[in-house]
Every structure is written in structure tokens, then in C-alpha cells.
Write a protein that holds these residues in place. Structure first.
Motif, PDB file in Angstrom:
ATOM      1  N   TYR A   1      31.322  72.502  60.234  1.00 33.96           N
ATOM      2  CA  TYR A   1      31.702  71.744  61.551  1.00 33.96           C
ATOM      3  C   TYR A   1      33.362  72.001  61.995  1.00 33.96           C
ATOM      4  O   TYR A   1      33.566  70.837  60.828  1.00 33.96           O
ATOM      5  CB  TYR A   1      30.687  70.566  61.208  1.00 33.96           C
ATOM      6  CG  TYR A   1      31.148  69.984  62.157  1.00 33.96           C
ATOM      7  CD1 TYR A   1      30.408  70.296  64.126  1.00 33.96           C
ATOM      8  CD2 TYR A   1      31.671  68.939  63.200  1.00 33.96           C
ATOM      9  CE1 TYR A   1      30.607  69.571  65.232  1.00 33.96           C
ATOM     10  CE2 TYR A   1      32.229  68.014  64.003  1.00 33.96           C
ATOM     11  CZ  TYR A   1      30.938  67.972  65.754  1.00 33.96           C
ATOM     12  OH  TYR A   1      31.487  67.971  66.167  1.00 33.96           O
TER      13      TYR A   1
ATOM     14  N   ALA B   1      30.413  81.886  59.102  1.00 32.51           N
ATOM     15  CA  ALA B   1      31.126  83.612  58.326  1.00 32.51           C
ATOM     16  C   ALA B   1      31.568  83.226  57.445  1.00 32.51           C
ATOM     17  O   ALA B   1      29.760  83.004  56.368  1.00 32.51           O
ATOM     18  CB  ALA B   1      32.889  82.321  58.739  1.00 32.51           C
TER      19      ALA B   1
ATOM     20  N   HIS C   1      30.333  76.893  62.848  1.00 32.73           N
ATOM     21  CA  HIS C   1      30.897  78.002  62.417  1.00 32.73           C
ATOM     22  C   HIS C   1      29.882  78.625  61.847  1.00 32.73           C
ATOM     23  O   HIS C   1      29.713  78.070  60.350  1.00 32.73           O
ATOM     24  CB  HIS C   1      31.885  78.666  63.222  1.00 32.73           C
ATOM     25  CG  HIS C   1      33.095  77.106  63.917  1.00 32.73           C
ATOM     26  ND1 HIS C   1      32.969  77.868  65.355  1.00 32.73           N
ATOM     27  CD2 HIS C   1      33.702  76.394  64.674  1.00 32.73           C
ATOM     28  CE1 HIS C   1      33.423  76.827  65.950  1.00 32.73           C
ATOM     29  NE2 HIS C   1      34.111  76.165  65.590  1.00 32.73           N
TER      30      HIS C   1
END
Length: 388
Positions: A385, A47, A45
Motif C-alpha cells: 500500500y 507485483a 498494488h
């Protein structure tokens, strides 16, 4: 009249300050929308971690609490680390105005070094921070590059502290391909090379030559092997010459520029000149004109084993007919050999310019996540992760 002008100025400043938080919030929302489009391997991911103007070079403090961020302007920033996003962002050494302070790096004792365009500075650790108002210039202007050299082209320096405790600084040379007369000057100074410098600046030597413009390097864990990216010659076509990932296991190696413009491709200007017999060719050829910049060896265990190797930030091409880059790529590393590159984080390149973001540098946080700087958007992103 003067009071009226002063009142208007104060009102304008107040209005600008009132809109600043809103503008930052809007920008953050836009970046989060972009990050939702970034493609990563399953379980990874990305962000938004912090907004940092012109964010480029990254250096993590030895205690894992602070990230120093270099830029291509005159400012640097200090980012206090938090688990999911930065706790705070503040100017670093605000009283100083440095020319292109792109390259921060830390020694193990907490001393911060900064490789700027024409000088190298040292900030001593002090009371949980650094003596920001009193840096020591260990390589002054006129000693790093010629005093008459004012071109900002390829002038963004990077630095690392090696296993030997010395400072390694990459000096790009300021041309596409230099003339023989220019090359004589550059070779004397180590421009188009990597310098090795004592931490007090007393002694410096040319560690590696034949490099066009390296803006990313790291030491292979457990060795003295210095690996580095190298941006190669423009104007030869969309797909040549390749950019490079190189390895320097010892001093004194020549990586072929300007005889070679990337890989085994000869430059036009030097095509009839005889290259050195001992040219070192790249460990891996990389995408032409993708502007492979920051690179690191991943040292943590938070990522699955198949994703523990070399990560490279591709800034993105500026003069290719079809843009390439603006992404992160991964190279498996096994038996001291770098494998073929694999796309890792993509989506900033919509197939045309402007890009949606331009990755520059990488840093690994203590929890094993990666921080990516983006100078176009003035941001830091965190890649992690969780297997989900």
C-alpha cells in the motif's frame, strides 16, 4: 556410437539451459500482464516478487531476512528477501527428498520445522542459515499417520508454533466423507484434526477434532486462540455446504465433521447418526467450494486501519459448474469477532478454468506488505500500500 550419443545429450542439455532464462523471462512477463488485471482497493498494488516452482506454504524467518517456501512435490526453496523483489531463490535442503513438504514454520529461536505428508522434521539454525543436510526427524513415518496410509488426498499439512511454544499441525483426512470404519481409524490418529506436539516430538496430543481438511491457520494476536480454515464436503451441489473459518480457544473441541459437512449442513452418509452435543460451529461461513486455504491475521501498520484484520487465500473451486474463488478475501476483525468477508484481490478467475493464478498461502513481511504464493504459476506476489 556411444560418443555420438553423449555429444547429442550434451548439446540437448546446453540447448535446454540456453532457453531456460528466456522461458523464465517470458513467464515473468506473462505474470506481470496478469497482475495488471488484478483488482485491489484504492492505494494497493500487486507485483511479481519471485518465481518459485510449485510455491505453496510460506514461513518467514524470525530475523525477517528469509522466506522458506513449501511445495506439493519433494522440494523446498529458500528466498532471500529484498525490498521490491527477491534477492535470490535457491533450493532448500537440496540433498533431501521429502514427501509433500507443504508446511514450514519457524520457532522464535530460528529453528525451522517442516510438516510433510507423513513426517515432521526440524532444521537447526546454523551460521545465518540452517543445517540443511542434517535435519532431525522428530515425528517419523508411521508415527504421524498410519504407515499404510498412502493417499495424497488432503495430505498437504500446515504447521504453526503456538504461544505455548508447541507445534500445531493440521492433518486432513483422505476422503470426501469417511465411512464409520474409516472414521474410527482417523479419529485414533487425529486425522481430520489438529495435533499439538512438543518441539522434540516426544509428546503429541489431539488438540481439535471434527475437521475435514484445514490448510491454513494462525493464532489471534495476543491470545492463545487458534483460528483455521476448513475445506468442506464435495458432491452436494454448487452452493452447499459452506466452507468454514473456525476458532479453537482451548483443546478438546469438536468441529462437527463428518456429522456436518460444513456449517449446519448434515452429510448424507452421517445424516442418521447422532452428532456430539458440544459441536462447535464456525465463526464465519465461507464460500462453498472456493478452497479457502492460507489465512493470517494482519499484524502490521502499513495498511490502512480498515484493512487490518484477517486475510484468506481462496485457491479456487475444481468441481463447481461456475468456478468460484482464485482470489484473496478480507474479514474485518473487531472485538475478537470476524466480520463478513470482503473481496480484496480479484482477477485470477476469468469465469472459467483454467484460472490465471491460484493463491495458496500468505505471509506478512517486516515492511507490512503481504506475500502471496501461487502454486499453479510457480510464483510469489507482493501486495503493498502506498496510497497512490
Amino acid at each position: 556410437m556411444r560418443r555420438a550419443i553423449l555429444l547429442v545429450s550434451v548439446l540437448a542439455l546446453a540447448l535446454a539451459l540456453a532457453f531456460l532464462p528466456r522461458a523464465r523471462a517470458d513467464h515473468a512477463a506473462e505474470l506481470r500482464a496478469t497482475l495488471a488485471q488484478i483488482r485491489l482497493p484504492p492505494g494497493f498494488h500487486i507485483a511479481l516478487y519471485a518465481l518459485v516452482p510449485e510455491a505453496r506454504g510460506l514461513a518467514l524467518s524470525p530475523d525477517g531476512a528469509t522466506l522458506i517456501v513449501g511445495t506439493s512435490g519433494e522440494r523446498m526453496f529458500r528466498v532471500a528477501l529484498g525490498p521490491d523483489q527477491a534477492r535470490s531463490v535457491a533450493p532448500f535442503a537440496a540433498s533431501q527428498r521429502l514427501p509433500m513438504p507443504n508446511g514450514p514454520c519457524f520457532a522464535s529461536d530460528g529453528t525451522l520445522f517442516v510438516a510433510a505428508f507423513d513426517r515432521i522434521l526440524r532444521f537447526a539454525p546454523r551460521g545465518g542459515g540452517w543445517d540443511e543436510d542434517h535435519p532431525q526427524t522428530i515425528v517419523p513415518p508411521g508415527s504421524l499417520i498410519p504407515a499404510e496410509e498412502k493417499s495424497p488426498a488432503h495430505g498437504l499439512r500446515v504447521c504453526r508454533i503456538g504461544p505455548d511454544g508447541k507445534l500445531y499441525v493440521a492433518l486432513g483426512q483422505p476422503t470426501n466423507v469417511p465411512s464409520p470404519a474409516q472414521q474410527q481409524i482417523f479419529a485414533r490418529w487425529g486425522m481430520g484434526g489438529i495435533l499439538r506436539i512438543d518441539r522434540d516430538g516426544a509428546t503429541k496430543e489431539i488438540f481439535a477434532r471434527g475437521i475435514r481438511n484445514s490448510v491454513g491457520m494462525d493464532f489471534e494476536p495476543g491470545t492463545r486462540n487458534l483460528w483455521f480454515t476448513d475445506n468442506q464436503v464435495d458432491g452436494m451441489g454448487d452452493d452447499i455446504p459452506p466452507e468454514e473459518l473456525n476458532k479453537a480457544p482451548r483443546p478438546g473441541l469438536d468441529f462437527g465433521f463428518p456429522f456436518y459437512g460444513g456449517g449446519h449442513v448434515r452429510t448424507r452418509l452421517w445424516a442418521q447418526a447422532t452428532p456430539p452435543d458440544d459441536v462447535v460451529f464456525p465463526e464465519r461461513e465461507l464460500d462453498a467450494h472456493a478452497a479457502n486455504l492460507g489465512m493470517i491475521f494482519y499484524r502490521g501498520t502499513a495498511f490502512p486501519e480498515q484493512w487490518r484484520g484477517i486475510f484468506i487465500a481462496q485457491h479456487g473451486s475444481w468441481n463447481r459448474s461456475v468456478p468460484i474463488g482464485a482470489r484473496l478475501v478480507f474479514l474485518p476483525f473487531k472485538d475478537k469477532t470476524a466480520g463478513a468477508r470482503i473481496p480484496f484481490a480479484e482477477g485470477w478467475n476469468p469465469g472459467r478454468t483454467p484460472y490465471l493464478g491460484r493463491p495458496v498461502a500468505l505471509a506478512e513481511l517486516p515492511d507490512g506488505s503481504l506475500i502471496v504464493s501461487d502454486d499453479q504459476e510457480g510464483a510469489l506476489y507482493r501486495i503493498f500500500y502506498d496510497g497512490k
